[in-house]
Motif scaffolding. Structure first.
Motif, PDB file in Angstrom:
ATOM      1  N   LEU A  36      41.849  39.425  46.457  1.00 24.29           N
ATOM      2  CA  LEU A  36      42.230  38.770  47.704  1.00 24.29           C
ATOM      3  C   LEU A  36      43.138  37.563  47.472  1.00 24.29           C
ATOM      4  CD1 LEU A  36      38.818  38.913  49.623  1.00 24.29           C
ATOM      5  CD2 LEU A  36      40.821  40.370  49.962  1.00 24.29           C
ATOM      6  N   ASN A  37      43.575  37.385  46.256  1.00 24.99           N
ATOM      7  CA  ASN A  37      44.469  36.286  45.894  1.00 24.99           C
ATOM      8  C   ASN A  37      45.707  36.291  46.800  1.00 24.99           C
ATOM      9  OD1 ASN A  37      45.979  34.327  44.601  1.00 24.99           O
ATOM     10  ND2 ASN A  37      45.779  35.238  42.564  1.00 24.99           N
ATOM     11  N   ASN A  38      45.970  35.184  47.500  1.00 25.87           N
ATOM     12  CA  ASN A  38      47.136  35.174  48.396  1.00 25.87           C
ATOM     13  C   ASN A  38      48.445  35.326  47.641  1.00 25.87           C
ATOM     14  OD1 ASN A  38      47.135  32.645  47.175  1.00 25.87           O
ATOM     15  ND2 ASN A  38      47.119  31.482  49.077  1.00 25.87           N
ATOM     16  N   THR A  39      48.471  34.907  46.384  1.00 22.35           N
ATOM     17  CA  THR A  39      49.667  35.129  45.560  1.00 22.35           C
ATOM     18  C   THR A  39      49.907  36.611  45.343  1.00 22.35           C
ATOM     19  OG1 THR A  39      49.159  33.059  44.417  1.00 22.35           O
ATOM     20  CG2 THR A  39      50.766  34.513  43.373  1.00 22.35           C
ATOM     21  N   GLN A  42      56.430  34.128  50.012  1.00 19.73           N
ATOM     22  CA  GLN A  42      56.235  33.891  48.584  1.00 19.73           C
ATOM     23  C   GLN A  42      56.806  32.534  48.169  1.00 19.73           C
ATOM     24  OE1 GLN A  42      57.891  37.019  46.124  1.00 19.73           O
ATOM     25  NE2 GLN A  42      56.208  36.895  44.688  1.00 19.73           N
ATOM     26  N   ALA A  43      57.961  32.174  48.725  1.00 17.59           N
ATOM     27  CA  ALA A  43      58.574  30.888  48.381  1.00 17.59           C
ATOM     28  C   ALA A  43      57.680  29.725  48.799  1.00 17.59           C
ATOM     29  CB  ALA A  43      59.944  30.770  49.041  1.00 17.59           C
ATOM     30  N   THR A  68      53.623  42.619  48.859  1.00 20.53           N
ATOM     31  CA  THR A  68      54.483  42.976  49.991  1.00 20.53           C
ATOM     32  C   THR A  68      55.957  42.813  49.637  1.00 20.53           C
ATOM     33  OG1 THR A  68      54.189  40.717  50.853  1.00 20.53           O
ATOM     34  CG2 THR A  68      52.754  42.432  51.750  1.00 20.53           C
ATOM     35  N   HIS A  69      56.274  41.786  48.860  1.00 23.88           N
ATOM     36  CA  HIS A  69      57.668  41.575  48.461  1.00 23.88           C
ATOM     37  C   HIS A  69      58.137  42.677  47.517  1.00 23.88           C
ATOM     38  CE1 HIS A  69      61.260  39.148  48.262  1.00 23.88           C
ATOM     39  NE2 HIS A  69      61.212  39.096  46.941  1.00 23.88           N
ATOM     40  N   THR A  70      57.271  43.089  46.591  1.00 22.13           N
ATOM     41  CA  THR A  70      57.629  44.144  45.640  1.00 22.13           C
ATOM     42  C   THR A  70      57.800  45.490  46.334  1.00 22.13           C
ATOM     43  OG1 THR A  70      56.458  42.998  43.851  1.00 22.13           O
ATOM     44  CG2 THR A  70      56.902  45.340  43.542  1.00 22.13           C
TER      45      THR A  70
END
Length: 491
Positions: free
Chosen positions: A175-178, A247-248, A184-186
């Motif tokens: 569940l790590n938000n990172t 992510q930024a 999702t970005h990948t």
């Protein structure tokens, strides 16, 4: 050169090379599944032709991707054995699940899909390629779970008796938000790569067929493929932008030094602008750096949601981290907590710049194919298709270079609000028993071997792509066929 430098070079070369194939496999597998679904639903032969055509390209890419990915697993236990000893309890769990629950499913059902065209019922055969697509994306999730834990460790405790990190809450790792921002970005990036690939290949073939006088073939086969790729580019492009912003913001919170380096911020600023072009000495001394072109306030907005927000600079962050984590390492040398500023700064911009190639292709395709049934014979569009295909591959690669080099000198970045003691400098993670000669020898062998594989990959992909979508007969329905027919290789 120190052993840690050689080990870093080897891991970087192997990882970046492997990642060339990863986004295309992740993104193309659901697109091939969509094509086969369209054939099964509509019965139109051109969707079957496209399924076989892009399915073959997917198989070539998948095979080389698997071969190059296996090497990465061994490096953790060899060149980076100290790292594996320290965090193996946590890092190994998602990688083991990836192999057992994702990769095996992916490989098994890909085999059934290859050999089961005229043996399996059509809906079952279609389910196989969808399971491949799901498993491929699930595989990415667990790999990113391990990587994101290195970027932002959670769900772990430090055992002072063993000197190791131990898994405390696997749910927190998942569940790590990172992880969710990176995932999702990948996935969005992978769909952008695949959408550009499908549009580029189909667009080039479309122009070729029109110029050869086969307009009907271009209109009925390659135009639908180009439009599918175009829709994928538009949707995934929006996803890349949204997930990249998410992510930024997390990076500014969790790894402020990385983002300060990415912007070349050599002093703390309020209302910091987003630099388009910077000149000066982008070395770690951070002297004489001038932002010639910038968008006012954008960096502050990306970091804080406020155009007038405060963003810490590299020198201030260096002072803070030296005070918190120590100014010198075990050997008594001063620790520089900032990454290579030039590499971080330019890899971030090259990531964004190369992604513009997909946008340019989408705009051109949207204009030329905007009318119903329209095709084109423009040579410039065919050239643009070929030029645009590698641009998202390069953008994705520079994105990973930015992500991984920007967190240096950490291999496990400290999480001051959580498990602060679970952290490791890169120099502490390298194996103490592998000599620099051994690393350089294996690096040379891998580089030569991967160079040969690159030539094979390019030749196979260009050969099969230039052949175009083959004429195919719809496979017989196994429910009406001889039940003793053996599985047959479909390609």
């Amino acid at each position: 050169m120190e052993p840690v430098d050689a080990a870093r070079w080897q891991f970087a070369i192997v990882t970046v090379y492997h990642f060339i194939f990863v986004p295309l496999t992740i993104g193309l597998s659901p697109l091939v599944a969509i094509m086969q679904t369209a054939w099964l639903v509509t019965g139109k032969a051109h969707w079957l032709r496209l399924t076989k055509f892009f399915g073959k390209l997917l198989l070539v890419n998948f095979a080389i991707g698997v071969a190059t990915g296996i090497v990465q697993e061994f490096q953790f236990g060899m060149n980076w054995s100290e790292y594996s000893r320290f965090v193996g309890d946590i890092f190994g769990a998602p990688l083991a699940i990836e192999g057992l629950a994702a990769f095996f499913v992916e490989s098994t059902f890909l085999g059934l899909w290859i050999f089961g065209w005229d043996k399996l019922p059509r809906k079952v055969h279609l389910a196989c390629i969808w399971l491949v697509a799901v498993a491929t994306n699930l595989s990415a999730f667990f790999i990113l779970a391990a990587n994101s834990w290195m970027q932002h460790p959670v769900g772990a405790i430090y055992n002072p008796e063993t000197g190791r990190a131990e898994l405390d809450d696997f749910g927190a790792v998942l569940l790590n938000n990172t992880l969710w921002a990176a995932y999702t970005h990948t996935i969005a990036t992978s769909l952008l790569v695949a959408g550009t690939f499908v549009t580029g290949v189909a667009g080039w073939l479309l122009v070729r067929e029109v110029r050869a006088g086969r307009v009907d073939l271009a209109r009925t086969v390659y135009r639908p493929a180009a439009l599918l790729g175009l829709v994928t580019i538009v949707v995934s492009g929006a996803g890349v932008a949204a997930s990249g912003d998410w992510q930024a913001k997390l990076m500014f919170e969790q790894q402020p030094m990385k983002m300060a380096a990415a912007e070349g911020l050599c002093e703390t600023q309020t209302g910091a602008g987003f630099s388009i072009l910077t000149v000066g000495d982008l070395s770690n001394s951070c002297e004489g750096v001038i932002h010639l072109i910038e968008v006012p306030g954008l960096t502050s907005y990306l970091a804080t949601g406020d155009f007038a927000g405060r963003v810490d600079g590299v020198p201030e962050l260096q002072e803070y981290m030296a005070e918190r984590y120590g100014a010198v390492d075990a050997a008594g040398e001063e620790i520089n907590y900032s990454p290579n500023l030039a590499l971080t700064y330019w890899s971030f911009r090259l990531m964004i710049g190369f992604a513009a190639g997909s946008a340019l292709l989408a705009l051109a395709a949207l204009w030329l194919l905007r009318k119903k049934g329209s095709v084109t014979d423009k040579r410039w569009f065919a050239r643009l298709c070929l030029i645009a295909i590698p641009t998202p591959f390069l953008a994705a690669s520079f994105g990973w270079i930015f992500t991984e080099t920007g967190r240096q000198p950490w291999v496990v970045v400290p999480n001051p609000t959580g498990v602060d003691m679970v952290r490791m400098l890169t120099s502490d993670g390298v194996s103490s028993s592998v000599s620099i000669a051994e690393v350089i020898t294996s690096l040379t062998v891998f580089t030569l071997l991967y160079g040969v594989l690159a030539v094979v990959w390019v030749k196979l992909m260009t050969r099969y792509a230039s052949h175009g979508a083959p004429e195919v007969e719809p496979p017989p329905d196994p429910d009406d066929a001889d039940s003793d027919r053996p599985l047959s290789f479909a390609y």
